[in-house]
Scaffold this motif. Structure first.
Motif, mmCIF file in Angstrom:
data_model
loop_
_atom_site.group_PDB
_atom_site.id
_atom_site.type_symbol
_atom_site.label_atom_id
_atom_site.label_comp_id
_atom_site.label_asym_id
_atom_site.label_seq_id
_atom_site.Cartn_x
_atom_site.Cartn_y
_atom_site.Cartn_z
ATOM 1 N N LEU A 1 2.315 -3.992 -21.438
ATOM 2 C CA LEU A 1 0.955 -3.507 -21.685
ATOM 3 C C LEU A 1 0.113 -4.079 -20.554
ATOM 4 O O LEU A 1 0.180 -5.294 -20.300
ATOM 5 C CB LEU A 1 0.414 -4.014 -23.023
ATOM 6 C CG LEU A 1 1.363 -4.053 -24.239
ATOM 7 C CD1 LEU A 1 0.604 -4.576 -25.464
ATOM 8 C CD2 LEU A 1 1.934 -2.689 -24.518
ATOM 9 N N VAL A 2 -0.648 -3.240 -19.863
ATOM 10 C CA VAL A 2 -1.363 -3.773 -18.701
ATOM 11 C C VAL A 2 -2.736 -3.117 -18.562
ATOM 12 O O VAL A 2 -2.869 -1.909 -18.734
ATOM 13 C CB VAL A 2 -0.496 -3.641 -17.419
ATOM 14 C CG1 VAL A 2 -0.119 -2.205 -17.104
ATOM 15 C CG2 VAL A 2 -1.163 -4.298 -16.223
ATOM 16 N N MET B 1 -3.201 -4.341 -11.354
ATOM 17 C CA MET B 1 -2.235 -4.050 -12.429
ATOM 18 C C MET B 1 -0.807 -4.149 -11.897
ATOM 19 O O MET B 1 0.102 -4.592 -12.609
ATOM 20 C CB MET B 1 -2.520 -2.693 -13.065
ATOM 21 C CG MET B 1 -3.804 -2.715 -13.895
ATOM 22 S SD MET B 1 -3.853 -1.456 -15.159
ATOM 23 C CE MET B 1 -3.987 0.009 -14.179
ATOM 24 N N GLU B 2 -0.604 -3.758 -10.642
ATOM 25 C CA GLU B 2 0.729 -3.920 -10.049
ATOM 26 C C GLU B 2 1.080 -5.417 -9.963
ATOM 27 O O GLU B 2 2.164 -5.839 -10.358
ATOM 28 C CB GLU B 2 0.765 -3.287 -8.651
ATOM 29 C CG GLU B 2 2.118 -3.489 -7.986
ATOM 30 C CD GLU B 2 2.156 -3.127 -6.504
ATOM 31 O OE1 GLU B 2 1.140 -2.678 -5.957
ATOM 32 O OE2 GLU B 2 3.234 -3.316 -5.906
ATOM 33 N N LYS B 3 0.110 -6.197 -9.473
ATOM 34 C CA LYS B 3 0.333 -7.643 -9.306
ATOM 35 C C LYS B 3 0.648 -8.315 -10.649
ATOM 36 O O LYS B 3 1.610 -9.061 -10.777
ATOM 37 C CB LYS B 3 -0.941 -8.243 -8.688
ATOM 38 C CG LYS B 3 -0.967 -9.739 -8.497
ATOM 39 C CD LYS B 3 -2.248 -10.086 -7.719
ATOM 40 C CE LYS B 3 -3.002 -11.285 -8.215
ATOM 41 N NZ LYS B 3 -2.374 -12.553 -8.184
ATOM 42 N N ALA B 4 -0.158 -8.003 -11.668
ATOM 43 C CA ALA B 4 0.031 -8.640 -12.978
ATOM 44 C C ALA B 4 1.397 -8.262 -13.560
ATOM 45 O O ALA B 4 2.088 -9.099 -14.151
ATOM 46 C CB ALA B 4 -1.085 -8.222 -13.933
ATOM 47 N N THR B 5 1.798 -7.003 -13.376
ATOM 48 C CA THR B 5 3.092 -6.555 -13.913
ATOM 49 C C THR B 5 4.233 -7.288 -13.214
ATOM 50 O O THR B 5 5.156 -7.804 -13.873
ATOM 51 C CB THR B 5 3.245 -5.023 -13.723
ATOM 52 O OG1 THR B 5 2.147 -4.385 -14.366
ATOM 53 C CG2 THR B 5 4.551 -4.514 -14.298
ATOM 54 N N VAL C 1 5.652 1.536 -20.136
ATOM 55 C CA VAL C 1 4.420 0.894 -19.677
ATOM 56 C C VAL C 1 3.283 1.526 -20.484
ATOM 57 O O VAL C 1 3.175 2.757 -20.559
ATOM 58 C CB VAL C 1 4.172 1.131 -18.172
ATOM 59 C CG1 VAL C 1 2.872 0.457 -17.727
ATOM 60 C CG2 VAL C 1 5.350 0.617 -17.342
ATOM 61 N N ILE C 2 2.484 0.667 -21.119
ATOM 62 C CA ILE C 2 1.284 1.158 -21.826
ATOM 63 C C ILE C 2 0.103 0.678 -20.992
ATOM 64 O O ILE C 2 -0.342 -0.471 -21.119
ATOM 65 C CB ILE C 2 1.168 0.582 -23.263
ATOM 66 C CG1 ILE C 2 2.480 0.673 -24.029
ATOM 67 C CG2 ILE C 2 0.027 1.248 -24.027
ATOM 68 C CD1 ILE C 2 2.838 2.005 -24.575
ATOM 69 N N PRO C 3 -0.385 1.527 -20.096
ATOM 70 C CA PRO C 3 -1.480 1.090 -19.230
ATOM 71 C C PRO C 3 -2.847 1.361 -19.871
ATOM 72 O O PRO C 3 -2.968 2.252 -20.726
ATOM 73 C CB PRO C 3 -1.310 1.987 -17.990
ATOM 74 C CG PRO C 3 -0.668 3.234 -18.507
ATOM 75 C CD PRO C 3 0.051 2.910 -19.795
ATOM 76 N N HIS C 4 -3.841 0.610 -19.407
ATOM 77 C CA HIS C 4 -5.222 0.913 -19.815
ATOM 78 C C HIS C 4 -5.511 2.367 -19.450
ATOM 79 O O HIS C 4 -5.264 2.799 -18.321
ATOM 80 C CB HIS C 4 -6.181 -0.038 -19.103
ATOM 81 C CG HIS C 4 -7.608 0.370 -19.246
ATOM 82 N ND1 HIS C 4 -8.158 0.706 -20.470
ATOM 83 C CD2 HIS C 4 -8.595 0.526 -18.331
ATOM 84 C CE1 HIS C 4 -9.414 1.046 -20.291
ATOM 85 N NE2 HIS C 4 -9.706 0.955 -19.010
ATOM 86 N N GLN C 5 -6.027 3.111 -20.415
ATOM 87 C CA GLN C 5 -6.189 4.560 -20.244
ATOM 88 C C GLN C 5 -7.507 4.872 -19.529
ATOM 89 O O GLN C 5 -8.526 5.130 -20.176
ATOM 90 C CB GLN C 5 -6.141 5.256 -21.614
ATOM 91 C CG GLN C 5 -4.898 4.935 -22.434
ATOM 92 C CD GLN C 5 -3.646 5.620 -21.906
ATOM 93 O OE1 GLN C 5 -3.654 6.823 -21.677
ATOM 94 N NE2 GLN C 5 -2.573 4.878 -21.726
ATOM 95 N N ALA C 6 -7.478 4.800 -18.192
ATOM 96 C CA ALA C 6 -8.703 5.058 -17.422
ATOM 97 C C ALA C 6 -8.605 6.349 -16.632
ATOM 98 O O ALA C 6 -9.541 7.149 -16.643
ATOM 99 C CB ALA C 6 -8.993 3.886 -16.492
#
Ligand code: ACO
Length: 333
Positions: free
Chosen positions: A317-318, A236-240, A257-262
């Motif tokens: 969004l990631v 997720m860091e890389k993609a951002t 930042v709207i991250p996948h809620q895991a």
């Protein structure tokens, strides 16, 4: 303006909507079914409760209720939709697709419908695909949905997984023109070298259902949580970073930042590595847990309804998911 940044006309979100089932399963109630505690779940993940669909509700039912709200918010008629993509790893059945079942439930025209399987990255992959299809000029208005009944693939005897997931759906209506948040860019990728880190071993062509697969509980989700955690933060860091570089933006230009809620600890690690303050990370996983492909649209809908975004602000969004897949989308409000 968006054409200046992207070199093409951006798709816009005309409307968004979400649905979660009524039944709330809290950590305390869960700890009466499996050996765990509210303290363990909340401190290790940030989750307090999750929604569980009824026996009668399938993924397409959840999707349908979210889609109706998104269509209403978009202010369009159902006849305007000419493409349906449903991101899910818990389809109603292997085939036909959940998107086809949904088309009928919504009373849509006989438009293109398909499911997209990229696990928890599925909704963002679907935005990427829908945007490309809209850009081609052959489609005008796409209904993109992330919907999951994760409770249907949970092993309720496995405390390492069943405490993490929940059910829900989120939907967005996209168009190649009009008013709304603009989808400026995408970065999607995958690494298929280690599929068993997170998988459902049986029920496919490799291992069809048999008395043995049922006995071995192989139709439930299996996960190596520690390894997934490490990979999630890294990808997720890389993609951002790559997404922002594509658009000549700095991390400081990002308001949300709207991250996948895991797991809230994944957000904390990302915040530290990207040097983005935690206040910019939107979090609703305390109330929903990990709803897989539904997580991002559910979060986005809630954030938009609370008036979080100001005009002109950029958000990333990631997401990451089984595969391992990852995807990031740049949005301007
Ligand atoms: N209650 C109590 N104890 C538990 C529980 C539980 N629910 N689950 C595990 N434990 C125990 C373990 O048995 C272990 O005990 P041991 O030390 O005696 O062996 C101990 O707690 C620590 O276990 P860890 O696995 O090291 O715990 P960790 O801090 O790594 O947290 C977690 C586990 C929450 C799963 C974390 O690794 C995580 O969030 N990983 C990412 C998972 C994820 O995001 N998955 C979604 C992918 S998206 C998709 O595509 C579906």
């Amino acid at each position: 303006m968006s054409e200046e940044i992207t070199g093409k006309k951006s798709s816009v979100i005309l409307g968004i909507g979400s649905y979660v089932p009524e039944k709330i399963l809290g950590n305390v109630e869960l700890s009466q079914k499996v050996e765990t505690s509210d303290e363990w779940i909340y401190s290790r993940t940030g989750i307090s409760e999750r929604r569980i669909a009824s026996d009668k509700q399938s993924t397409s039912d959840l999707a349908c209720l979210a889609a109706k709200k998104a269509i209403r918010n978009a202010g369009i008629g159902v006849e305007q939709i000419d493409l349906v993509i449903v991101a899910t790893i818990t389809p109603d059945m292997s085939f036909p697709s959940t998107a086809c079942l949904l088309q009928h439930k919504l009373g849509l025209n006989q438009v293109a419908c398909f499911d997209l399987e990229a696990a928890c990255s599925g909704f963002l992959y679907s935005l990427d695909v829908a945007d490309s299809m809209l850009s081609s000029g052959r489609y005008k208005c796409a209904l993109v949905i992330g919907a999951e009944k994760m409770s249907s693939i949970m092993d309720w005897e496995d405390r390492t997984t069943c405490v993490l997931f929940g059910d829900g759906a989120g939907a967005a209506v996209l168009s190649s023109g009009g008013e709304g948040p603009e989808l400026l860019g995408f970065r999607s990728g995958a690494d298929g070298s280690n599929p068993t880190l997170l998988h459902q071993p049986a029920g496919g062509s490799l291992k069809p259902a048999s008395p043995n697969t049922i006995r071995e509980r192989e139709h439930f989700l299996k996960m190596n949580g520690r390894e997934i955690f490490k990979s999630a933060v890294r990808v997720m860091e890389k993609a951002t970073r790559e997404l922002l570089a594509d658009h000549s933006l700095d991390l400081a230009d990002i308001s949300h930042v709207i991250p996948h809620q895991a797991n809230v600890r994944i957000f904390e690690s990302m915040a530290q590595r990207l040097e983005i303050p935690m206040e910019k990370f939107f979090c609703n996983l305390d109330r929903h847990g990990n709803t897989s492909a539904a997580s991002i649209p559910l979060a986005l809908d809630e954030a938009m309804r609370t008036g979080l975004f100001k005009t002109g602000e950029f958000a990333v969004l990631v997401a990451f998911g089984a595969g391992l897949t990852w995807s990031a989308t740049l949005v301007r409000f």
